[in-house]
Structures are given as C-alpha cells and as structure tokens.
Motif scaffolding. Structure first.
Motif: not given
Length: 104
Positions: A53-77
């Motif tokens: 597999e390939w691990r993707v580590e994304i550095k972000t601000a705490a207030d961006r976590v929820a929308p980032l998680v939503s994006l990843l779940e929406d587009v993930h295969s």
C-alpha cells in the motif's frame, strides 16, 4: 486538542495516493502530504491479508480535520478506508505557522 494534526490514510496504488494528496492540498485542507510505500498486514472479511500500500500523511490545521476526513472518505476507492488524525505536539514554530497559512 492540538492546533496541528497529521491525517493519515492508505491506498492501493501510488497514482491513487498522489490523487488523494493533490486533492487535499488543492482544497487547502492540507498544507502538504508525503507518500510512503508500505506493506500492510490486516484482517479483512475474516482473512489475514498482506498487501503493498501507499501511506499518505497530510499535515493540516486542527480546524481542517473534519472537512479533510470527509473529502478522503468521499473520494477514496476503499469500502472502509483508514483515515486517522494524530495531533502534532510540537515542532518547528515556523513550519507550523506555514501549515496554518497554507490551509487558509
């Protein structure tokens, strides 16, 4: 909660990992992302699997976590993608300021 977070996911190809990383950065939900090839051992549907597999580590601000998680779940295969958030407890003040600035 920490002000800075690393959100991690895994995927089955380098192309997919690059796409997930690019989508996060383009949407300003992550400042940057690293892609690392790994071998994962896990139980799925009652069977132990060993897969590259390939691990993707994304550095972000705490207030961006929820929308980032939503994006990843929406587009993930994957049906059930790994998406976890780990707080950053310290580090380079200049770098961490940059993370915040890049996610605005």
């Amino acid at each position: 909660m920490a002000e800075h977070v690393v959100v991690t996911t895994t995927t089955d190809s380098e192309d997919s990992a690059r796409e997930l990383a690019a989508r996060a950065v383009e949407a300003k939900l992550g400042a940057c992302a690293q892609i690392v090839p790994i071998t994962s051992v896990y139980r799925w549907e009652g069977e132990v699997q060993t897969e590259p597999e390939w691990r993707v580590e994304i550095k972000t601000a705490a207030d961006r976590v929820a929308p980032l998680v939503s994006l990843l779940e929406d587009v993930h295969s994957y049906d059930t993608p790994e998406v976890i958030a780990t707080p950053i407890e310290g580090g380079s003040t200049e770098y961490l300021r940059w993370v915040i600035a890049e996610t605005r």
